[in-house]
Design a protein around this motif. Structure first.
Motif, PDB file in Angstrom:
ATOM      1  N   ARG A   3      46.416  31.889  35.318  1.00  0.00           N
ATOM      2  CA  ARG A   3      47.789  32.008  34.520  1.00  0.00           C
ATOM      3  C   ARG A   3      48.242  33.426  34.559  1.00  0.00           C
ATOM      4  O   ARG A   3      49.100  33.847  34.091  1.00  0.00           O
ATOM      5  CB  ARG A   3      47.667  31.538  33.004  1.00  0.00           C
ATOM      6  N   GLY A   4      47.415  34.239  35.417  1.00  0.00           N
ATOM      7  CA  GLY A   4      47.834  35.812  35.640  1.00  0.00           C
ATOM      8  C   GLY A   4      47.214  36.634  34.476  1.00  0.00           C
ATOM      9  O   GLY A   4      47.633  37.919  34.342  1.00  0.00           O
ATOM     10  N   VAL A   5      46.181  36.271  33.558  1.00  0.00           N
ATOM     11  CA  VAL A   5      45.591  37.214  32.691  1.00  0.00           C
ATOM     12  C   VAL A   5      44.767  38.069  33.620  1.00  0.00           C
ATOM     13  O   VAL A   5      43.781  37.609  34.361  1.00  0.00           O
ATOM     14  CB  VAL A   5      44.825  36.683  31.468  1.00  0.00           C
ATOM     15  N   SER A   6      44.711  39.330  33.113  1.00  0.00           N
ATOM     16  CA  SER A   6      43.402  40.192  33.919  1.00  0.00           C
ATOM     17  C   SER A   6      42.642  40.549  32.649  1.00  0.00           C
ATOM     18  O   SER A   6      42.955  40.983  31.623  1.00  0.00           O
ATOM     19  CB  SER A   6      44.342  41.448  34.288  1.00  0.00           C
ATOM     20  N   PHE A   7      41.484  40.587  33.001  1.00  0.00           N
ATOM     21  CA  PHE A   7      40.305  41.015  32.052  1.00  0.00           C
ATOM     22  C   PHE A   7      39.996  42.461  32.242  1.00  0.00           C
ATOM     23  O   PHE A   7      39.810  42.860  33.204  1.00  0.00           O
ATOM     24  CB  PHE A   7      39.106  39.904  31.955  1.00  0.00           C
ATOM     25  N   ALA A   8      39.504  43.064  31.069  1.00  0.00           N
ATOM     26  CA  ALA A   8      39.460  44.398  31.162  1.00  0.00           C
ATOM     27  C   ALA A   8      37.996  44.696  31.738  1.00  0.00           C
ATOM     28  O   ALA A   8      36.931  44.007  31.089  1.00  0.00           O
ATOM     29  CB  ALA A   8      39.674  45.060  29.884  1.00  0.00           C
ATOM     30  N   ARG A   9      37.764  45.855  32.184  1.00  0.00           N
ATOM     31  CA  ARG A   9      36.472  46.427  32.434  1.00  0.00           C
ATOM     32  C   ARG A   9      36.371  47.773  31.769  1.00  0.00           C
ATOM     33  O   ARG A   9      37.066  48.483  31.554  1.00  0.00           O
ATOM     34  CB  ARG A   9      36.230  46.595  33.997  1.00  0.00           C
ATOM     35  N   TYR A  10      35.141  47.875  30.945  1.00  0.00           N
ATOM     36  CA  TYR A  10      34.859  49.228  30.315  1.00  0.00           C
ATOM     37  C   TYR A  10      33.545  49.608  30.868  1.00  0.00           C
ATOM     38  O   TYR A  10      32.583  49.321  31.096  1.00  0.00           O
ATOM     39  CB  TYR A  10      34.522  48.647  28.611  1.00  0.00           C
ATOM     40  N   ASP A  11      33.938  51.091  31.031  1.00  0.00           N
ATOM     41  CA  ASP A  11      32.706  52.082  31.521  1.00  0.00           C
ATOM     42  C   ASP A  11      31.655  51.988  30.575  1.00  0.00           C
ATOM     43  O   ASP A  11      31.749  52.153  29.668  1.00  0.00           O
ATOM     44  CB  ASP A  11      33.255  53.640  31.722  1.00  0.00           C
ATOM     45  N   GLY A  12      30.608  51.924  31.256  1.00  0.00           N
ATOM     46  CA  GLY A  12      29.079  52.016  30.542  1.00  0.00           C
ATOM     47  C   GLY A  12      28.863  50.524  30.165  1.00  0.00           C
ATOM     48  O   GLY A  12      27.540  50.505  29.364  1.00  0.00           O
ATOM     49  N   MET A  13      29.691  49.577  30.315  1.00  0.00           N
ATOM     50  CA  MET A  13      29.193  48.266  29.837  1.00  0.00           C
ATOM     51  C   MET A  13      28.833  47.657  31.090  1.00  0.00           C
ATOM     52  O   MET A  13      29.684  47.495  31.992  1.00  0.00           O
ATOM     53  CB  MET A  13      30.269  47.562  28.911  1.00  0.00           C
ATOM     54  N   GLU A  14      27.731  46.911  31.098  1.00  0.00           N
ATOM     55  CA  GLU A  14      27.580  46.038  32.261  1.00  0.00           C
ATOM     56  C   GLU A  14      28.417  44.577  32.185  1.00  0.00           C
ATOM     57  O   GLU A  14      27.775  43.662  31.369  1.00  0.00           O
ATOM     58  CB  GLU A  14      25.864  45.670  32.151  1.00  0.00           C
ATOM     59  N   GLN A  15      29.373  44.173  32.996  1.00  0.00           N
ATOM     60  CA  GLN A  15      30.201  43.166  32.853  1.00  0.00           C
ATOM     61  C   GLN A  15      29.817  42.567  34.117  1.00  0.00           C
ATOM     62  O   GLN A  15      29.688  42.889  35.066  1.00  0.00           O
ATOM     63  CB  GLN A  15      31.576  43.379  32.525  1.00  0.00           C
ATOM     64  N   ASP A  16      29.825  40.987  34.117  1.00  0.00           N
ATOM     65  CA  ASP A  16      29.643  40.445  35.399  1.00  0.00           C
ATOM     66  C   ASP A  16      30.919  40.242  36.360  1.00  0.00           C
ATOM     67  O   ASP A  16      31.819  41.167  36.024  1.00  0.00           O
ATOM     68  CB  ASP A  16      29.011  38.991  34.976  1.00  0.00           C
ATOM     69  N   GLU A  17      30.911  39.420  37.358  1.00  0.00           N
ATOM     70  CA  GLU A  17      31.776  39.565  38.303  1.00  0.00           C
ATOM     71  C   GLU A  17      33.259  39.027  37.689  1.00  0.00           C
ATOM     72  O   GLU A  17      34.353  39.361  38.392  1.00  0.00           O
ATOM     73  CB  GLU A  17      31.662  38.653  39.533  1.00  0.00           C
ATOM     74  N   ASN A  18      33.430  38.481  36.468  1.00  0.00           N
ATOM     75  CA  ASN A  18      34.604  38.023  35.847  1.00  0.00           C
ATOM     76  C   ASN A  18      34.757  38.960  34.684  1.00  0.00           C
ATOM     77  O   ASN A  18      35.507  38.489  33.787  1.00  0.00           O
ATOM     78  CB  ASN A  18      34.375  36.457  35.341  1.00  0.00           C
ATOM     79  N   ALA A  19      34.256  39.994  34.564  1.00  0.00           N
ATOM     80  CA  ALA A  19      34.233  40.908  33.409  1.00  0.00           C
ATOM     81  C   ALA A  19      33.783  40.625  32.201  1.00  0.00           C
ATOM     82  O   ALA A  19      34.260  41.027  31.056  1.00  0.00           O
ATOM     83  CB  ALA A  19      35.823  41.390  33.202  1.00  0.00           C
TER      84      ALA A  19
END
Length: 124
Positions: A81-97
């Motif tokens: 639906r067009g939502v972008s998920f945030a990525r934060y430096d220093g946090m290990e987030q997967d491919e979907n943030a």
């Protein structure tokens, strides 16, 4: 004293029509009322009042969050639906943030059109 009262959640928006389009059209919340001051939504039994303001003060933290059973499915639906998920430096987030806490909870963050930080949490 307030343990038997219902919570009302609040978010701010500089443009109520744009906020309505997002909270109703993208997030799928049911609009209960709209007037010159706010859009009121039913968020699964919790009243969410998105209040019109001149300038939205950007909080450096999550202002609203949803507990979900399947964060992968819900985040995929929101991305569609067009939502972008945030990525934060220093946090290990997967491919979907999605970030996984040491205890196994999974969290993903995104913003509404006014920059309010919102989140999804799947508890372990």
């Amino acid at each position: 004293m307030l343990d038997s009262s219902h919570i009302i959640a609040f978010a701010a928006a500089a443009d109520l029509e744009r906020a309505r389009a997002f909270y109703e059209g993208v997030l799928g919340l049911r609009l209960v009322e709209q007037n010159q001051y706010a859009c009121v939504f039913d968020a699964n039994g919790t009243m969410l009042r998105v209040t019109g303001v001149t300038d939205v003060a950007r909080a450096g933290y999550t202002v609203l969050g949803w507990r979900v059973d399947d964060i992968a499915r819900v985040s995929a639906d929101l991305r569609a639906r067009g939502v972008s998920f945030a990525r934060y430096d220093g946090m290990e987030q997967d491919e979907n943030a999605v970030w996984t806490t040491p205890g196994g909870d999974r969290v993903a963050w995104f913003t509404d059109p006014d920059g309010n930080t919102l989140s999804l949490t799947q508890f372990a």
